[in-house]
Design an enzyme around this catalytic site. Structure first.
Site, PDB file in Angstrom:
ATOM      1  N   ASP A  68       0.873  -1.164   0.000  1.00 38.36           N
ATOM      2  CA  ASP A  68       0.000   0.000   0.000  1.00 38.36           C
ATOM      3  C   ASP A  68       0.915   1.221   0.000  1.00 38.36           C
ATOM      4  OD1 ASP A  68      -2.499   1.281  -0.104  1.00 38.36           O
ATOM      5  OD2 ASP A  68      -2.470   1.660   2.048  1.00 38.36           O
ATOM      6  N   TYR A 149      -0.203  11.365  -8.242  1.00 41.08           N
ATOM      7  CA  TYR A 149       0.227  12.716  -7.871  1.00 41.08           C
ATOM      8  C   TYR A 149       1.569  13.104  -8.495  1.00 41.08           C
ATOM      9  CZ  TYR A 149      -3.473  12.294  -4.381  1.00 41.08           C
ATOM     10  OH  TYR A 149      -4.688  12.135  -3.763  1.00 41.08           O
TER      11      TYR A 149
END
Length: 192
Positions: A68, A149
């Site tokens: 993650d 991002y």
């Protein structure tokens, strides 16, 4: 030895397999017939990564690993963090980027980091590997490479965003590459 990677991203699988070498055969979720949407309800990257390995070992009794990752912005108290992929309430990364930029406004504190945690369950034992890259958030998007991002993040020591770098350049310094390198070193040591 076979090891299941909790992903269906073929590129990610191929990249990690190249790093691991031929001592381990990596398989994806699809390779074992897992089409489930594995829950990610933890409040930390480690919890979410471990949920993936716990899910796979409880249902398939396999050695496996999952990861993650996300973006932590200091001026936003670590947000978006574990919610990076759905920060705006959707998985639309343009909306997620817009929300980060909007919340930051003209703040002078733009320090941030990308972070990855890998959970490995191997031969009855749980292990964790972490990687991060420090940097800053710029005021508008620059670049078209990468994903997420990347267009608003410049890593420390560089003048380009991740979205301006080639995949090879980014993979030399990225948070995921650092965590994977630790995983690979551990796996190689285990099979030496």
């Amino acid at each position: 030895m076979e090891l299941i990677f909790a992903t269906n991203n073929a590129h990610k699988l191929e990249e990690v397999q190249a790093m691991v070498g031929d001592k381990f055969i990596l398989k994806s979720l699809a390779d074992i017939g897992c089409t489930d949407d594995i829950p990610e309800t933890g409040i930390t990257f480690q919890e979410n990564a471990q949920q993936k390995t716990d899910y796979l070992r409880s249902r398939y009794q396999v050695d496996c690993f999952g990861d993650d990752s996300g973006l932590e912005v200091d001026a936003l108290n670590g947000e978006p963090g574990v919610y990076s992929a759905r920060y705006s309430g959707s998985r639309d990364m343009e909306q997620n980027i817009d929300l980060v930029l909007s919340k930051l406004g003209d703040s002078s504190n733009r320090t941030a980091r990308f972070k990855t945690v890998i959970s490995l369950f191997l031969q009855g034992e749980q292990h964790f590997f972490e990687g991060s890259v420090e940097g800053r958030i710029i005021e508008q998007r620059i670049g078209t490479e990468g994903f997420g991002y990347d267009p608003i993040f410049i890593p420390d020591g560089y003048t380009q965003t991740f979205a301006e770098m080639s995949l090879a350049e980014k993979n030399k310094i990225s948070h995921r590459a650092k965590a994977i390198a630790k995983l690979v070193a551990f796996l190689k040591e285990k099979t030496a």
